[in-house]
Design an enzyme around this catalytic site. Structure first.
Site, PDB file in Angstrom:
ATOM      1  N   ASP A   1     -10.004  -4.006   0.489  1.00 39.24           N
ATOM      2  CA  ASP A   1      -9.755  -4.320  -0.920  1.00 39.24           C
ATOM      3  C   ASP A   1     -10.892  -5.138  -1.524  1.00 39.24           C
ATOM      4  O   ASP A   1     -11.261  -4.957  -2.687  1.00 39.24           O
ATOM      5  CB  ASP A   1      -8.431  -5.090  -1.075  1.00 39.24           C
ATOM      6  CG  ASP A   1      -7.243  -4.142  -1.065  1.00 39.24           C
ATOM      7  OD1 ASP A   1      -7.426  -2.970  -0.686  1.00 39.24           O
ATOM      8  OD2 ASP A   1      -6.134  -4.577  -1.436  1.00 39.24           O
TER       9      ASP A   1
ATOM     10  N   ASN B   1      -7.027   1.613  -2.874  1.00 35.58           N
ATOM     11  CA  ASN B   1      -5.635   1.235  -3.170  1.00 35.58           C
ATOM     12  C   ASN B   1      -5.576  -0.267  -3.457  1.00 35.58           C
ATOM     13  O   ASN B   1      -4.604  -0.932  -3.144  1.00 35.58           O
ATOM     14  CB  ASN B   1      -4.736   1.603  -1.993  1.00 35.58           C
ATOM     15  CG  ASN B   1      -3.262   1.679  -2.389  1.00 35.58           C
ATOM     16  OD1 ASN B   1      -2.924   1.593  -3.578  1.00 35.58           O
ATOM     17  ND2 ASN B   1      -2.388   1.827  -1.408  1.00 35.58           N
TER      18      ASN B   1
ATOM     19  N   GLY C   1      -5.006  -2.977  -5.668  1.00 37.60           N
ATOM     20  CA  GLY C   1      -4.417  -3.423  -6.934  1.00 37.60           C
ATOM     21  C   GLY C   1      -5.111  -4.661  -7.475  1.00 37.60           C
ATOM     22  O   GLY C   1      -5.291  -4.807  -8.683  1.00 37.60           O
TER      23      GLY C   1
ATOM     24  N   ASP D   1       5.310 -10.628  -0.996  1.00 43.65           N
ATOM     25  CA  ASP D   1       4.554 -10.063   0.123  1.00 43.65           C
ATOM     26  C   ASP D   1       5.014 -10.650   1.455  1.00 43.65           C
ATOM     27  O   ASP D   1       5.307  -9.928   2.407  1.00 43.65           O
ATOM     28  CB  ASP D   1       3.051 -10.297  -0.064  1.00 43.65           C
ATOM     29  CG  ASP D   1       2.479  -9.350  -1.110  1.00 43.65           C
ATOM     30  OD1 ASP D   1       3.241  -8.482  -1.596  1.00 43.65           O
ATOM     31  OD2 ASP D   1       1.295  -9.480  -1.449  1.00 43.65           O
TER      32      ASP D   1
ATOM     33  N   GLU E   1       1.870  -1.001  -2.145  1.00 43.23           N
ATOM     34  CA  GLU E   1       1.082  -0.011  -1.412  1.00 43.23           C
ATOM     35  C   GLU E   1       1.901   1.236  -1.093  1.00 43.23           C
ATOM     36  O   GLU E   1       1.390   2.336  -1.008  1.00 43.23           O
ATOM     37  CB  GLU E   1       0.530  -0.625  -0.122  1.00 43.23           C
ATOM     38  CG  GLU E   1      -0.716  -1.476  -0.321  1.00 43.23           C
ATOM     39  CD  GLU E   1      -0.462  -2.869  -0.865  1.00 43.23           C
ATOM     40  OE1 GLU E   1       0.651  -3.137  -1.386  1.00 43.23           O
ATOM     41  OE2 GLU E   1      -1.389  -3.708  -0.789  1.00 43.23           O
TER      42      GLU E   1
ATOM     43  N   HIS F   1      -0.796  -2.005   4.962  1.00 43.15           N
ATOM     44  CA  HIS F   1      -1.168  -3.025   5.943  1.00 43.15           C
ATOM     45  C   HIS F   1       0.003  -3.912   6.350  1.00 43.15           C
ATOM     46  O   HIS F   1       0.152  -4.254   7.521  1.00 43.15           O
ATOM     47  CB  HIS F   1      -2.304  -3.883   5.362  1.00 43.15           C
ATOM     48  CG  HIS F   1      -2.007  -4.497   4.018  1.00 43.15           C
ATOM     49  ND1 HIS F   1      -2.314  -5.782   3.697  1.00 43.15           N
ATOM     50  CD2 HIS F   1      -1.385  -3.999   2.917  1.00 43.15           C
ATOM     51  CE1 HIS F   1      -1.934  -6.031   2.452  1.00 43.15           C
ATOM     52  NE2 HIS F   1      -1.366  -4.965   1.961  1.00 43.15           N
ATOM     53  N   ARG F   2       0.845  -4.259   5.408  1.00 43.82           N
ATOM     54  CA  ARG F   2       1.930  -5.190   5.743  1.00 43.82           C
ATOM     55  C   ARG F   2       3.011  -4.544   6.612  1.00 43.82           C
ATOM     56  O   ARG F   2       3.647  -5.214   7.415  1.00 43.82           O
ATOM     57  CB  ARG F   2       2.549  -5.799   4.478  1.00 43.82           C
ATOM     58  CG  ARG F   2       1.536  -6.542   3.659  1.00 43.82           C
ATOM     59  CD  ARG F   2       2.094  -7.666   2.815  1.00 43.82           C
ATOM     60  NE  ARG F   2       1.006  -8.201   2.026  1.00 43.82           N
ATOM     61  CZ  ARG F   2       0.072  -9.027   2.495  1.00 43.82           C
ATOM     62  NH1 ARG F   2       0.142  -9.457   3.731  1.00 43.82           N
ATOM     63  NH2 ARG F   2      -0.916  -9.430   1.733  1.00 43.82           N
TER      64      ARG F   2
ATOM     65  N   LYS G   1      -7.060  -3.209   5.168  1.00 43.74           N
ATOM     66  CA  LYS G   1      -6.951  -3.529   3.738  1.00 43.74           C
ATOM     67  C   LYS G   1      -7.111  -5.029   3.495  1.00 43.74           C
ATOM     68  O   LYS G   1      -7.742  -5.444   2.530  1.00 43.74           O
ATOM     69  CB  LYS G   1      -5.595  -3.047   3.219  1.00 43.74           C
ATOM     70  CG  LYS G   1      -5.446  -3.148   1.715  1.00 43.74           C
ATOM     71  CD  LYS G   1      -4.165  -2.460   1.268  1.00 43.74           C
ATOM     72  CE  LYS G   1      -4.220  -2.034  -0.197  1.00 43.74           C
ATOM     73  NZ  LYS G   1      -4.158  -3.133  -1.126  1.00 43.74           N
TER      74      LYS G   1
END
Ligand code: DC
Length: 650
Positions: free
Chosen positions: A49, A93, A95, A317, A345, A389-390, A415
């Site tokens: 990112d 991706n 944001g 998150d 995501e 990723h999370r 990411k």
């Protein structure tokens, strides 16, 4: 499809230095780019990112430089709108790059095209576009109204007055407007329509804008006044805090896996809202300690986390980590007010529910909530990560339940946290495995069983699974070279072990599987790849706390390649033949030294030449030659290795 298999873990403890915060990194980069003067950014996050933001800035005429291989970047600010007036930007991706750049470019008076990966084109941006249009910006959504890709054209901007922006889908729209409006030089008031979500992220934005010299007047969470004549000025050096959202996985690991686990890079003085994840974890009973620049988490007094019912709107998150922590809580857990998960995501509510169910949880999914009830027993599963990723990082925690877990597409962590799995491996302690192999009649079976007994660990005699498979095939009349037929039997092998007895469909077949017919049969079925594959997971399931001693051909190479100790037990062919001879004599069976020796040599050659799982000493295996050692000495040798390698708990 690439995957990563995480072994079952005994627990977690240790210290992790966090990578830089994504939210801060991308905000600071943009502010430094728009500011007058040079900014020296320290500890920037290196991730996809942030790469997207750096590339975009360069394309827009912002000069920046990385100092060698360090995490320090010098950015030469352009002191206003971007100097490059045309561009075609691909933002993946990200944001945190897409939204703020949209606003800054809309006010830069050029013609730009902005796009991302397909998922980025499903993530809403309409509320931001609407707000910018109120200012006169000319933005079109080239595929679907309200979504990227975007086409921005030069337009007459009419700053000042009041701009309305919705705050209930993503707080990034407000962040984007706030950061871009100083480019107009005119006082402008932003009014937030709808309940503002993820408020702590707005705090980060305001705090960083202030560091760059622009002080926004905040009237509750409804109105924000960006002053006229404000200009960003470099504060000189900016340190990027560690990523508080990334901290959540390690803090949860400490709370689930005993701990203490300490994260360095965030703490009491952090400007990131996600440090409040630690408070949520404390409500689950975890023991939390805070320093200025670190946080530490350990399991609750009683060991088990408490069930929870929490409004998590302020930490969307990090809240994902709680959904997985719910697998370790003592009752149903409710995560409320998390609608924003649906536009991240991936649709994180749906993804989380699907994957939690795979490990056995009962999950109730609502428009803006989840209820997670843990299973009696976690089930091994292959977790899909949805390019999120999370999802990947969260589900690594399942391994702390003593349950192996496969993470599909693990590189999606790039990411925000490319080194995540290495960091996880530094704190998580796998259930230890001793893998023992060697030629036939080397005594590996006896030694392995005795080592297991001495340690109180589980024992896997993998050869007996092949022997049982051969016996089951012979009983069922399946030809031993019928790969599919034998594999089908192996996959559902109705066998179990009780002490040193082997049972097939309840019959004690301990002696029968040692017969010559079963030995020959086993060596036939063991070369069939489909049979090996059918027994693969079954063998891995023997890895249970406190540890496993696994004996057999591919234990250290295929089944448990991460085994902490691998031993190749051998002895000269003469010594082995002599042992076999004594055994046979003791049983009153006929025996002939010369033919035993010849048999063994032939078998060694066959085993070594086998295409499938040949007999070989692995490079990382310790050689234990027992030609001059008895069983007790061999056992003591292996126990010494274990003592020297198994880390003390904590
Ligand atoms: O170790 P054993 O003699 O009980 O093994 C029986 C057969 O199975 C022998 O031919 C080796 C083979 N085997 C294997 O291919 N892979 C294992 N992990 C264990 C045994």
């Amino acid at each position: 499809m690439e995957f990563l298999d995480l072994p079952p873990m005994l627990g977690a403890a240790g210290t992790v230095r966090l990578p830089g915060s994504k939210s801060i990194s991308n905000r600071v980069l943009l502010l430094a780019a728009l500011a007058e003067g040079e900014t020296d950014i320290r500890d920037l996050l290196l991730s996809d990112d942030v790469e997207r933001m750096l590339e975009a800035l360069r394309a827009l005429g912002v000069a920046w430089e990385r100092a060698g291989d360090s995490l320090n970047y010098g950015v030469r600010g352009v002191g206003g709108p971007f100097p490059v007036k045309t561009g075609d930007l691909f933002l993946g991706n990200a944001g945190t790059a897409f939204r703020p750049l949209t606003a800054a470019l809309a006010l830069s008076g050029g013609e730009y095209r902005m796009s991302g990966v397909p998922r980025m084109h499903e993530r809403p941006i309409g509320d931001l576009v609407d707000a910018l249009r109120q200012l006169g910006a000319d933005i079109s959504c080239t595929a679907n109204e309200g979504y990227p890709p975007l086409h921005l054209k030069p337009a007459t901007i009419r700053p000042g007055g009041v701009v309305r922006v919705r705050g209930d889908v993503s707080s990034q729209f407000l962040t984007a407007l706030l950061m871009a409006l100083p480019l107009t030089g005119v006082e402008t008031t932003i009014e937030v329509v709808g309940e503002l979500i993820s408020k702590p992220y707005i705090r980060i934005t305001l705090e960083l804008m202030a560091r760059f010299g622009v002080h926004v007047e905040q009237q509750g969470w409804e109105r924000f006044v960006v002053p006229g004549g404000a200009r960003y000025r470099s504060p000189g050096t900016v340190f990027v805090e560690g990523d508080a959202s990334s901290a959540s996985y390690f803090l949860a690991a400490g709370a689930i896996g005993g701990g203490p686990v300490r994260v360095e890079g965030v703490g009491r003085t952090s400007i990131q809202g996600d440090v409040r994840f630690a408070e949520a974890l404390a409500q689950l009973g975890a023991r939390i300690t805070l320093g200025d620049n670190w946080i530490e988490a350990a399991a609750p007094e009683g060991g088990v986390l408490k069930a929870f019912d929490l409004d998590l709107n302020h930490i969307p998150d990090a809240a994902m980590t709680l959904a997985v922590a719910a697998l370790f809580a003592d009752g149903p857990c409710r995560l409320r007010n998390i609608a924003s998960w649906r536009v991240k995501e991936t649709d994180r509510i749906a993804a989380m529910a699907t994957e939690l169910r795979k490990v056995g949880a009962e999950v109730e999914e609502g428009a803006d909530y989840l209820v997670v009830t843990r299973p009696q027993r976690l089930q091994p599963a292959a977790i899909d990560t949805y390019d999120d990723h999370r999802m990947a990082m969260c589900f690594s925690l399942v391994s702390l339940g003593g349950c192996r877990v496969r993470i599909n597409d693990p590189k999606c962590v790039n990411k925000t946290f490319p080194g995540y799995f290495d960091a996880f491996a530094r704190v998580a302690r796998p259930v230890p495995v001793v893998a023992i192999d060697g030629p036939s009649a080397s005594g590996k079976g006896t030694v392995a069983a005795r080592v297991a007994a001495a340690l109180g660990w589980h024992y896997l005699d993998s050869g007996s699974l092949y022997r049982l498979t051969a016996l089951a095939a012979m009983r069922a009349g399946v030809a031993l070279d019928d790969e599919a037929g034998v594999a089908a039997l192996a996959a559902a092998l109705p066998a179990r072990f009780e002490g040193d007895r082997a049972l097939l469909e309840g019959d004690d077949v301990s002696d029968e599987i040692r017969s010559e017919a079963c030995s020959v049969g086993a060596s036939k079925v063991a070369v069939l790849p489909a049979v090996r594959a059918a027994l693969f997971d079954r063998q891995r399931d023997y890895r249970v706390a406190p540890g496993l001693v696994a004996e057999g051909r591919d234990m250290g190479s295929v089944i448990f390649p991460d085994a902490g100790i691998k031993v190749f037990l051998t002895a000269s062919a003469e010594a082995r033949a002599e042992r076999r001879y004594k055994q046979l004599m003791e049983k009153g069976l006929p025996a002939n030294m010369q033919s035993l020796l010849k048999d063994l040599r032939e078998r060694d050659a066959r085993d070594a030449a086998r295409l499938v799982a040949p007999l070989t000493k692995l490079p990382d295996a310790v050689l234990l030659d027992t030609t001059q050692r008895n069983v007790e000495q061999a056992v003591a040798f292996v126990l010494d290795l274990v003592q020297g390698s198994v880390r003390a708990p904590g």
